[in-house]
Design a protein around this motif. Structure first.
Motif, PDB file in Angstrom:
ATOM      1  N   PHE A  91     -30.007  13.772  17.297  1.00  0.00           N
ATOM      2  CA  PHE A  91     -30.992  14.381  16.411  1.00  0.00           C
ATOM      3  C   PHE A  91     -31.401  15.722  17.001  1.00  0.00           C
ATOM      4  O   PHE A  91     -31.468  15.875  18.217  1.00  0.00           O
ATOM      5  CB  PHE A  91     -32.225  13.477  16.268  1.00  0.00           C
ATOM      6  N   PHE A  92     -31.702  16.653  16.125  1.00  0.00           N
ATOM      7  CA  PHE A  92     -32.072  18.000  16.555  1.00  0.00           C
ATOM      8  C   PHE A  92     -33.383  18.409  15.886  1.00  0.00           C
ATOM      9  O   PHE A  92     -33.401  19.234  14.976  1.00  0.00           O
ATOM     10  CB  PHE A  92     -30.950  18.981  16.203  1.00  0.00           C
ATOM     11  N   PRO A  93     -34.507  17.830  16.340  1.00  0.00           N
ATOM     12  CA  PRO A  93     -35.796  18.176  15.720  1.00  0.00           C
ATOM     13  C   PRO A  93     -36.168  19.633  15.987  1.00  0.00           C
ATOM     14  O   PRO A  93     -36.070  20.120  17.103  1.00  0.00           O
ATOM     15  CB  PRO A  93     -36.781  17.222  16.386  1.00  0.00           C
ATOM     16  N   GLY A  94     -36.570  20.317  14.934  1.00  0.00           N
ATOM     17  CA  GLY A  94     -37.024  21.697  15.069  1.00  0.00           C
ATOM     18  C   GLY A  94     -35.965  22.650  15.570  1.00  0.00           C
ATOM     19  O   GLY A  94     -36.239  23.501  16.405  1.00  0.00           O
ATOM     20  N   VAL A  95     -34.745  22.548  15.063  1.00  0.00           N
ATOM     21  CA  VAL A  95     -33.637  23.380  15.536  1.00  0.00           C
ATOM     22  C   VAL A  95     -33.474  24.615  14.645  1.00  0.00           C
ATOM     23  O   VAL A  95     -33.787  24.588  13.465  1.00  0.00           O
ATOM     24  CB  VAL A  95     -32.325  22.558  15.593  1.00  0.00           C
ATOM     25  N   ARG A  96     -32.989  25.681  15.265  1.00  0.00           N
ATOM     26  CA  ARG A  96     -32.684  26.900  14.513  1.00  0.00           C
ATOM     27  C   ARG A  96     -31.171  27.004  14.341  1.00  0.00           C
ATOM     28  O   ARG A  96     -30.415  26.400  15.087  1.00  0.00           O
ATOM     29  CB  ARG A  96     -33.245  28.125  15.225  1.00  0.00           C
ATOM     30  N   ALA A  97     -30.743  27.801  13.371  1.00  0.00           N
ATOM     31  CA  ALA A  97     -29.320  28.024  13.148  1.00  0.00           C
ATOM     32  C   ALA A  97     -28.821  29.134  14.073  1.00  0.00           C
ATOM     33  O   ALA A  97     -29.575  30.040  14.435  1.00  0.00           O
ATOM     34  CB  ALA A  97     -29.066  28.394  11.687  1.00  0.00           C
ATOM     35  N   LEU A  98     -27.563  29.040  14.448  1.00  0.00           N
ATOM     36  CA  LEU A  98     -26.908  30.023  15.315  1.00  0.00           C
ATOM     37  C   LEU A  98     -25.676  30.545  14.600  1.00  0.00           C
ATOM     38  O   LEU A  98     -25.032  29.813  13.851  1.00  0.00           O
ATOM     39  CB  LEU A  98     -26.489  29.361  16.628  1.00  0.00           C
ATOM     40  N   MET A  99     -25.342  31.813  14.868  1.00  0.00           N
ATOM     41  CA  MET A  99     -24.172  32.411  14.234  1.00  0.00           C
ATOM     42  C   MET A  99     -23.432  33.292  15.229  1.00  0.00           C
ATOM     43  O   MET A  99     -24.065  33.841  16.136  1.00  0.00           O
ATOM     44  CB  MET A  99     -24.596  33.275  13.043  1.00  0.00           C
ATOM     45  N   PRO A 100     -22.139  33.464  15.033  1.00  0.00           N
ATOM     46  CA  PRO A 100     -21.436  34.471  15.835  1.00  0.00           C
ATOM     47  C   PRO A 100     -21.903  35.864  15.407  1.00  0.00           C
ATOM     48  O   PRO A 100     -22.310  36.062  14.267  1.00  0.00           O
ATOM     49  CB  PRO A 100     -19.962  34.271  15.487  1.00  0.00           C
ATOM     50  N   THR A 101     -21.840  36.817  16.317  1.00  0.00           N
ATOM     51  CA  THR A 101     -22.197  38.195  15.976  1.00  0.00           C
ATOM     52  C   THR A 101     -21.226  38.720  14.924  1.00  0.00           C
ATOM     53  O   THR A 101     -20.101  38.222  14.800  1.00  0.00           O
ATOM     54  CB  THR A 101     -22.151  39.099  17.219  1.00  0.00           C
ATOM     55  N   ALA A 102     -21.652  39.712  14.171  1.00  0.00           N
ATOM     56  CA  ALA A 102     -20.819  40.283  13.103  1.00  0.00           C
ATOM     57  C   ALA A 102     -19.514  40.855  13.656  1.00  0.00           C
ATOM     58  O   ALA A 102     -18.470  40.742  13.026  1.00  0.00           O
ATOM     59  CB  ALA A 102     -21.594  41.355  12.356  1.00  0.00           C
ATOM     60  N   THR A 103     -19.578  41.448  14.842  1.00  0.00           N
ATOM     61  CA  THR A 103     -18.393  42.009  15.481  1.00  0.00           C
ATOM     62  C   THR A 103     -18.049  41.164  16.698  1.00  0.00           C
ATOM     63  O   THR A 103     -18.919  40.929  17.547  1.00  0.00           O
ATOM     64  CB  THR A 103     -18.658  43.466  15.930  1.00  0.00           C
ATOM     65  N   PRO A 104     -16.819  40.671  16.809  1.00  0.00           N
ATOM     66  CA  PRO A 104     -16.445  39.892  17.991  1.00  0.00           C
ATOM     67  C   PRO A 104     -16.618  40.708  19.275  1.00  0.00           C
ATOM     68  O   PRO A 104     -16.443  41.921  19.285  1.00  0.00           O
ATOM     69  CB  PRO A 104     -14.972  39.563  17.759  1.00  0.00           C
ATOM     70  N   VAL A 105     -16.981  40.025  20.344  1.00  0.00           N
ATOM     71  CA  VAL A 105     -17.176  40.663  21.644  1.00  0.00           C
ATOM     72  C   VAL A 105     -15.897  40.487  22.463  1.00  0.00           C
ATOM     73  O   VAL A 105     -15.432  39.359  22.637  1.00  0.00           O
ATOM     74  CB  VAL A 105     -18.382  40.039  22.377  1.00  0.00           C
ATOM     75  N   PRO A 106     -15.313  41.589  22.950  1.00  0.00           N
ATOM     76  CA  PRO A 106     -14.078  41.469  23.746  1.00  0.00           C
ATOM     77  C   PRO A 106     -14.259  40.549  24.948  1.00  0.00           C
ATOM     78  O   PRO A 106     -15.255  40.638  25.661  1.00  0.00           O
ATOM     79  CB  PRO A 106     -13.808  42.910  24.199  1.00  0.00           C
ATOM     80  N   GLY A 107     -13.307  39.629  25.116  1.00  0.00           N
ATOM     81  CA  GLY A 107     -13.341  38.710  26.243  1.00  0.00           C
ATOM     82  C   GLY A 107     -14.180  37.470  26.022  1.00  0.00           C
ATOM     83  O   GLY A 107     -14.265  36.606  26.885  1.00  0.00           O
ATOM     84  N   VAL A 108     -14.823  37.357  24.851  1.00  0.00           N
ATOM     85  CA  VAL A 108     -15.717  36.235  24.572  1.00  0.00           C
ATOM     86  C   VAL A 108     -15.111  35.321  23.510  1.00  0.00           C
ATOM     87  O   VAL A 108     -14.577  35.785  22.508  1.00  0.00           O
ATOM     88  CB  VAL A 108     -17.107  36.733  24.106  1.00  0.00           C
ATOM     89  N   ARG A 109     -15.212  34.042  23.767  1.00  0.00           N
ATOM     90  CA  ARG A 109     -14.784  33.026  22.794  1.00  0.00           C
ATOM     91  C   ARG A 109     -16.010  32.210  22.400  1.00  0.00           C
ATOM     92  O   ARG A 109     -16.694  31.659  23.264  1.00  0.00           O
ATOM     93  CB  ARG A 109     -13.737  32.120  23.425  1.00  0.00           C
ATOM     94  N   VAL A 110     -16.311  32.147  21.109  1.00  0.00           N
ATOM     95  CA  VAL A 110     -17.469  31.417  20.590  1.00  0.00           C
ATOM     96  C   VAL A 110     -16.967  30.219  19.800  1.00  0.00           C
ATOM     97  O   VAL A 110     -16.104  30.363  18.932  1.00  0.00           O
ATOM     98  CB  VAL A 110     -18.340  32.318  19.686  1.00  0.00           C
ATOM     99  N   ARG A 111     -17.521  29.037  20.113  1.00  0.00           N
ATOM    100  CA  ARG A 111     -17.102  27.809  19.422  1.00  0.00           C
ATOM    101  C   ARG A 111     -18.305  27.033  18.920  1.00  0.00           C
ATOM    102  O   ARG A 111     -19.170  26.653  19.711  1.00  0.00           O
ATOM    103  CB  ARG A 111     -16.329  26.905  20.381  1.00  0.00           C
ATOM    104  N   PRO A 112     -18.379  26.767  17.613  1.00  0.00           N
ATOM    105  CA  PRO A 112     -19.431  25.885  17.108  1.00  0.00           C
ATOM    106  C   PRO A 112     -19.182  24.468  17.619  1.00  0.00           C
ATOM    107  O   PRO A 112     -18.045  24.002  17.614  1.00  0.00           O
ATOM    108  CB  PRO A 112     -19.269  25.940  15.594  1.00  0.00           C
ATOM    109  N   LEU A 113     -20.236  23.800  18.061  1.00  0.00           N
ATOM    110  CA  LEU A 113     -20.094  22.428  18.554  1.00  0.00           C
ATOM    111  C   LEU A 113     -20.704  21.406  17.608  1.00  0.00           C
ATOM    112  O   LEU A 113     -20.150  20.338  17.408  1.00  0.00           O
ATOM    113  CB  LEU A 113     -20.740  22.286  19.937  1.00  0.00           C
ATOM    114  N   VAL A 114     -21.882  21.730  17.062  1.00  0.00           N
ATOM    115  CA  VAL A 114     -22.580  20.783  16.193  1.00  0.00           C
ATOM    116  C   VAL A 114     -23.060  21.529  14.961  1.00  0.00           C
ATOM    117  O   VAL A 114     -23.691  22.587  15.067  1.00  0.00           O
ATOM    118  CB  VAL A 114     -23.785  20.136  16.912  1.00  0.00           C
ATOM    119  N   ASN A 115     -22.764  20.958  13.783  1.00  0.00           N
ATOM    120  CA  ASN A 115     -23.166  21.573  12.521  1.00  0.00           C
ATOM    121  C   ASN A 115     -24.017  20.613  11.705  1.00  0.00           C
ATOM    122  O   ASN A 115     -23.872  19.390  11.815  1.00  0.00           O
ATOM    123  CB  ASN A 115     -21.933  21.961  11.696  1.00  0.00           C
TER     124      ASN A 115
END
Length: 186
Positions: A91-115
């Motif tokens: 459970f995720f009480p009081g959680v905010r949404a997260l998003m990848p930045t509009a422009t990918p960051v070189p060298g960075v890999r972003v992975r959603p874990l829980v939706n």
């Protein structure tokens, strides 16, 4: 393995605190950030270096939630990652949404874990669970993200594709090569 945990800060971080966190991550350490909605704590520039943007609203999930609390989304289905391998129901009480930045960051890999579910949305008002046209985001929404930085992969896909096609590629951006591999979970 050392991990910095920033759990539920309520006040803005001081400039020297932000600098210390940035230096800690740049030196190859990892961090877990647990950031509540409706709080501005000044960590946005650090998260942006990892390709993450914070939504300002509260995730409301009308389809999957704890008991009668639509502001406590429940999850049983996770994206594959070492953090989620043995999770059953969370459970995720009081959680905010997260998003990848509009422009990918070189060298960075972003992975959603829980939706959240498809019937979720963000509410811009902490006192009311309502969808506001033009402001709220519709689900599924990412509630937990993992991001990793690897200095060996800083060349962007655009530069690589241009080189493969034989086109003249612009000079690579100057990346701080002293930054070591690190990972964060938000």
């Amino acid at each position: 393995c050392s991990v910095l945990i920033v759990a539920g800060p309520t006040l803005p971080s001081l400039p020297q605190e932000i600098k210390a966190i940035e230096q800690y991550l740049d030196s190859g350490h990892n961090a877990l950030f647990l950031l509540d909605p409706f709080t501005q704590v000044g960590l946005d520039p650090i998260l942006a270096k990892y390709g993450i943007t914070l939504d300002k609203g509260l995730v409301i999930d009308e389809a999957s939630h704890f008991w009668a609390d639509v502001s406590a989304p429940a999850a049983t289905d996770y994206n594959r990652h070492e953090v989620t391998t043995k999770l059953a129901l969370t459970f995720f009480p009081g959680v905010r949404a997260l998003m990848p930045t509009a422009t990918p960051v070189p060298g960075v890999r972003v992975r959603p874990l829980v939706n959240s579910s498809k019937k979720s949305f963000t509410s811009p008002d902490r006192s009311r669970a309502e969808f506001v046209q033009g402001v709220s985001k519709q689900g599924p929404l990412t509630m937990v993200l993992a991001a990793s930085f690897n200095p060996n992969t800083v060349d962007s896909a655009t530069l690589i594709m241009k080189e493969l096609r034989g086109e003249k590629a612009e000079e690579a951006r100057q990346i701080n090569t002293s930054r070591k591999p690190s990972r964060i979970i938000v």
